[in-house]
Design an enzyme around this catalytic site. Structure first.
Site, PDB file in Angstrom:
ATOM      1  N   HIS A 222      18.273  12.868 -91.920  1.00  0.00           N
ATOM      2  CA  HIS A 222      16.918  12.423 -91.872  1.00  0.00           C
ATOM      3  C   HIS A 222      15.842  12.811 -90.605  1.00  0.00           C
ATOM      4  O   HIS A 222      14.794  12.915 -90.606  1.00  0.00           O
ATOM      5  CB  HIS A 222      16.399  11.427 -92.794  1.00  0.00           C
ATOM      6  CG  HIS A 222      16.358  10.261 -92.000  1.00  0.00           C
ATOM      7  ND1 HIS A 222      17.368   9.104 -92.294  1.00  0.00           N
ATOM      8  CD2 HIS A 222      15.256   9.723 -91.211  1.00  0.00           C
ATOM      9  CE1 HIS A 222      17.012   8.183 -91.284  1.00  0.00           C
ATOM     10  NE2 HIS A 222      15.853   8.262 -90.778  1.00  0.00           N
ATOM     11  N   ASP A 255      23.559  10.849 -95.153  1.00  0.00           N
ATOM     12  CA  ASP A 255      22.561  10.805 -94.142  1.00  0.00           C
ATOM     13  C   ASP A 255      23.221  11.031 -92.495  1.00  0.00           C
ATOM     14  O   ASP A 255      23.044  10.200 -91.964  1.00  0.00           O
ATOM     15  CB  ASP A 255      21.806   9.635 -94.132  1.00  0.00           C
ATOM     16  CG  ASP A 255      20.603   9.595 -93.649  1.00  0.00           C
ATOM     17  OD1 ASP A 255      20.112  10.674 -93.127  1.00  0.00           O
ATOM     18  OD2 ASP A 255      19.867   8.504 -93.402  1.00  0.00           O
ATOM     19  N   SER A 338      16.216   5.336 -86.385  1.00  0.00           N
ATOM     20  CA  SER A 338      17.126   6.118 -86.991  1.00  0.00           C
ATOM     21  C   SER A 338      18.051   6.996 -86.537  1.00  0.00           C
ATOM     22  O   SER A 338      17.717   7.737 -85.585  1.00  0.00           O
ATOM     23  CB  SER A 338      16.555   6.841 -88.117  1.00  0.00           C
ATOM     24  OG  SER A 338      15.862   6.066 -89.136  1.00  0.00           O
TER      25      SER A 338
END
Length: 497
Positions: A222, A255, A338
């Site tokens: 992402h 992910d 992230s």
């Protein structure tokens, strides 16, 4: 699971309680005809407790509170109009902030409670944060100044010389490699801040880390999703050097993504990968990333849980969920963290920081804006490493499957095989792994090996910790009876449409 957050207010700066002391002993009577000697100072010697002797008073104290009203002037000399015959002077009055001594004042307030943190001015969250930092700095400055004054007073021999206190040079400070500072110093040069921009101009900031000497960087899908189709991608190291990059492969379901630096430097130092299977609850963790774009930020915590079933998404329209059997940590993780490394106490990568619990969303997978509440989730590095190798080798992910569609309702009773699959297809793939094992629509899977399965996302997360070809033991119920069967996992290449 959301990765959108907002900052929280800075708590008030702590105030250490002053320690009252006994009244000073009366000095020897002065010689006949001589004037009384002025006292050395009126301050309490409570530096070890955080009070400020002499000089400015503690927060909330009025100037001159340490002297009896009307008894002394500046520097402890007798004030005009005070009778000389009153020598020795009365003991100093109790400071205003002590409120009468003891554990609390007469009005019930604790010592030091009279100081209140200034409220941040309206005008945005960042302004509130800055105001809090400034207030804390001011309090630290007062305490530091008080300590400096006390040191000078203690070393005063009555002469005209001055006393200085020298600090150690930063070059003299050596930190053990096992400390947080030592781990961060070693890992920081191998951690990058990633900027991804789509062809539509939209994008964001995330984190990644050096995977190998060839210039591959491991991060979240992402983080780079916007730049996959014709976008721009760059990675900036902690020394400020910036490199263009390209996406080598990405796996939306896991992910996980791998990018590669263009014109990568020859001195890359990959971070050492640990063994996430050996991680224990309570182990120390260190997270490095760029929360809200603040690069090179280090936070610490512990592993607060393992094998946490998590279905996450970035909250954007059309975004599909990713599934993981995650490491849970209370290290502060915010948007921008992230893709960054979650390290153990020795500096080994044990996970990729990927998602957080959002307090304002009311549950996992929400898109509410919030900051860290101490519930962060990381993809175990053993799984991420397996996916990364596949992406570098073929450019596309490979997923292990049982060949059956299960309900995604989190009903806490298991993963139930649905009546129909996607698009009206069969829920149990003909001649697939589940069909060969005798599973049917309506069966509810309750365990995979020794792990309890309470929902569809939990089952998927557990299956994806394996490889195609692995054999797992499934426990399921049918018509109220429990059954156990071995299933050899099949495979699916690429992300589903």
């Amino acid at each position: 699971m959301s990765t959108e957050n907002e900052g929280t207010s800075v708590p008030p700066a702590p105030s250490a309680p002053p320690v009252p002391v006994d009244a000073p002993a009366a000095p020897a009577p002065p010689a006949p005809g001589s004037a009384p000697e002025a006292p050395q100072g009126a301050g309490h010697d409570t530096v070890s407790q955080g009070a400020v002797p002499g000089g400015p008073g503690a927060p909330g104290e009025q100037p001159g509170a340490q002297s009896a009203p009307g008894a002394y002037g500046e520097h402890g000399a007798p004030a005009a109009g005070s009778p000389v015959g009153d020598w020795p002077p009365p003991p100093p009055a109790v400071p205003a902030y002590a409120s009468g001594g003891g554990a609390g004042g007469a009005d019930g307030t604790a010592w030091g409670a009279s100081y209140q943190q200034p409220q941040p001015k309206p005008g945005g969250k960042r302004g509130g944060l800055v105001a809090g930092i400034i207030a804390a700095a001011l309090v630290a400055g007062v305490v530091g100044g008080g300590v400096g004054y006390w040191a000078a007073e203690r070393n005063d021999d009555g002469g005209s010389g001055s006393t200085t206190v020298s600090a150690s040079s930063p070059a003299d400070v050596k930190r053990d490699p096992g400390t947080v500072a030592g781990v961060a110093a070693k890992a920081m040069p191998s951690t990058v801040t990633i900027e991804a921009e789509g062809s539509n101009g939209e994008g964001g900031t995330g984190t990644g880390f050096v995977y190998d000497k060839e210039g591959h960087i491991l991060t979240n899908n992402h983080v780079v999703a916007e730049a996959v189709d014709g976008g721009k991608l760059s990675a900036t190291f902690s020394n400020g050097k910036k490199y263009d990059a390209e996406v080598i492969g990405h796996a939306q379901g896991y992910d996980v993504a791998v990018i590669k630096l263009k014109n990568a430097p020859s001195n890359l130092q990959p971070l050492h990968l640990g063994n996430s299977d050996k991680v224990a609850v309570g182990d120390s963790t260190i997270a490095i990333g760029a929360p809200f774009g603040l690069s090179n930020t280090v936070t610490t915590g512990i592993i607060s849980a393992k094998d946490r079933p998590v279905a996450s998404s970035d909250g954007s329209s059309g975004s599909k969920a990713s599934y993981m059997s995650a490491l849970q940590t209370d290290a502060s993780i915010n948007p921008g963290n992230s893709g960054g490394p979650l390290l153990d106490g020795s500096g080994n990568v044990i996970g990729i920081n990927s998602a957080i619990q959002s307090a304002s969303s009311g549950g996992l997978g929400g898109s509410g804006q919030s900051g860290s509440i101490g519930l962060g989730f990381a993809i175990p590095i053993n799984q991420a490493d397996m996916v990364a190798q596949q992406l570098i080798k073929t450019g596309e992910p490979v997923y292990p499957v049982i060949g059956a569609t299960v309900s995604m309702d989190e009903n806490s009773s298991g993963a139930t095989i649905t009546e129909q699959g996607a698009g009206g297809s069969a829920a149990v793939t003909p001649n697939g792994p589940a069909a060969k094992a005798g599973l049917k629509s309506g069966d509810t899977i309750t365990k995979l090996d020794d792990t309890v399965v309470d929902s569809g996302p939990t089952l998927i997360g557990q299956i994806w910790t394996h490889k195609p070809g692995d054999t797992v033991k499934l426990t399921y119920t049918r018509d109220g009876k429990e059954h156990t069967v071995d299933v050899t996992l099949g495979e699916r290449k690429g992300d589903s449409s």
